[in-house]
Design an enzyme around this catalytic site. Structure first.
Site, PDB file in Angstrom:
ATOM      1  N   HIS A  41       5.023   0.477 -13.192  1.00 13.84           N
ATOM      2  CA  HIS A  41       6.848   1.111 -13.145  1.00 13.84           C
ATOM      3  C   HIS A  41       7.544   0.682 -14.371  1.00 13.84           C
ATOM      4  CE1 HIS A  41       5.021   0.159  -8.911  1.00 13.84           C
ATOM      5  NE2 HIS A  41       5.790   1.108  -8.712  1.00 13.84           N
ATOM      6  N   GLY A 152       5.225   8.338 -10.860  1.00 13.77           N
ATOM      7  CA  GLY A 152       4.020   8.455 -11.179  1.00 13.77           C
ATOM      8  C   GLY A 152       3.513  10.109 -11.192  1.00 13.77           C
ATOM      9  N   GLN A 158       2.662  14.067  -4.503  1.00  9.67           N
ATOM     10  CA  GLN A 158       4.690  13.259  -3.577  1.00  9.67           C
ATOM     11  C   GLN A 158       5.156  13.554  -5.659  1.00  9.67           C
ATOM     12  OE1 GLN A 158       5.469   9.242  -2.820  1.00  9.67           O
ATOM     13  NE2 GLN A 158       6.106   9.002  -4.898  1.00  9.67           N
ATOM     14  N   MET A 189      -3.102   1.380 -11.915  1.00 10.78           N
ATOM     15  CA  MET A 189      -2.476   0.390 -11.467  1.00 10.78           C
ATOM     16  C   MET A 189      -1.474   1.306 -10.312  1.00 10.78           C
ATOM     17  SD  MET A 189      -0.370  -1.024 -15.023  1.00 10.78           S
ATOM     18  CE  MET A 189      -2.133  -2.256 -16.119  1.00 10.78           C
ATOM     19  N   SER A 190      -1.513  -0.136  -9.227  1.00 10.77           N
ATOM     20  CA  SER A 190      -1.085  -0.166  -7.826  1.00 10.77           C
ATOM     21  C   SER A 190      -0.594  -1.488  -7.515  1.00 10.77           C
ATOM     22  CB  SER A 190      -2.239   1.146  -6.850  1.00 10.77           C
ATOM     23  OG  SER A 190      -1.170   0.867  -5.766  1.00 10.77           O
ATOM     24  N   SER A 191       0.937  -1.380  -6.795  1.00  4.64           N
ATOM     25  CA  SER A 191       1.246  -2.382  -6.122  1.00  4.64           C
ATOM     26  C   SER A 191       0.417  -2.784  -4.967  1.00  4.64           C
ATOM     27  CB  SER A 191       2.118  -2.275  -4.836  1.00  4.64           C
ATOM     28  OG  SER A 191       3.491  -1.668  -6.293  1.00  4.64           O
TER      29      SER A 191
END
EC number: 6.3.2.1
Length: 283
Positions: A41, A152, A158, A189-191
């Protein structure tokens, strides 16, 4: 110490803040997020700062893109850490509405995207998802009125859906994709990576390794089908339940039959225990 960004929670307050920026001839970039911010982010924010003189970051966990069986209630929320990260990057405005502000009583209008939203990838497994995304992003665009919006590339379908929507509806926003930020071992990277156990975290790196191996074989001249089948087998052998592992045209997301149908993108979605991960790379 960097000053905290202006935090706004209602549409009228947001409009006044944006109008004040416009009066000073500012260009505005929007970075839509659901919070739980990580270095990926932060890279979006930094790209936004290169493209515009002022940056708005939205933090809103959007309920309309979650199915009843998905993790809306458990989705990680790390507000204080998020604001600290955004303050360190000199973000100007944080748009942080609650659900009532975004979907007030009587809300009855939704955007139903087609085209890349019906490519047979995420939409096969999450048929509710892109309608929820398109509706909330459409609202964010009209609320914030940015010149640019940064997304991203990890959520590649999306990105294509939002780009198409902005163009089709003449929203006046240039959608910009930012390359996926990875851990040192290649995991995107991902939440949702916080859901992985230590062992699962180590296993998850196979997604990137498999895509790179398939891409290597395709570039070396191997036929598309066996190159992709080999990568899929790597992922399944590691213990993933595979939703899809496909090579698609990078602009239309249409199925492809050979490496001549370029530009190509390999896209994957797979579940490890209860955690579903997505990723993609260019070929």
């Amino acid at each position: 110490m960097s000053p905290s960004p202006l935090i706004v929670r209602t549409v009228p307050t947001l409009r006044r803040a944006v109008d004040n920026l416009r009066k000073r001839k500012a260009t505005i970039a929007l970075v839509p997020t659901m919070g739980a911010l990580h270095d990926g982010h932060v890279s979006l924010v930094r790209l936004a700062k290169r493209r515009a003189s002022r940056v708005v970051v939205s933090i809103f966990v959007n309920p309309t893109q979650f199915a009843p069986t998905e993790d809306f209630g458990a989705y990680p929320r790390t507000w204080k850490a998020d604001i600290a990260k955004l303050a360190a990057e000199d973000v100007d405005i944080v748009w942080h509405p609650d659900v009532k502000a975004m979907y007030p009583d009587g809300f009855a209008t939704r955007i139903v995207p087609e085209g890349p939203a019906l490519a047979g990838l995420e939409d096969r497994f999450r048929p509710h998802f892109f309608g929820g995304v398109a509706t909330v992003v459409g609202k964010l665009f009209t609320q914030c009125r940015p010149d640019f919006a940064i997304f991203g590339e990890k959520d590649f379908q999306q990105l294509r859906v939002v780009t198409q929507m902005a163009r089709d509806l003449d929203l006046g926003v240039k959608v910009i994709g930012s390359r996926t930020v990875r851990e040192r071992d290649g995991l995107a990277m991902s939440s949702r990576n916080v859901y992985l156990s230590l062992e699962e975290r180590q296993t998850a790196t196979v997604l990137y390794r498999a895509m790179r191996e398939s891409a290597r074989r395709i570039k070396a001249g191997d036929a598309l089908a066996p190159a992709m089948a080999g990568g899929a087998e790597m992922i399944k052998a590691a213990g993933f339940a595979l939703d899809y592992y496909e090579a698609r045209h990078a602009e239309t997301l249409a199925p492809v039959s050979s490496r001549k149908d370029r530009p190509l993108r390999i896209l994957v979605a797979a579940k490890l225990s209860s955690t579903r991960l997505i990723d993609n790379i260019a070929v």
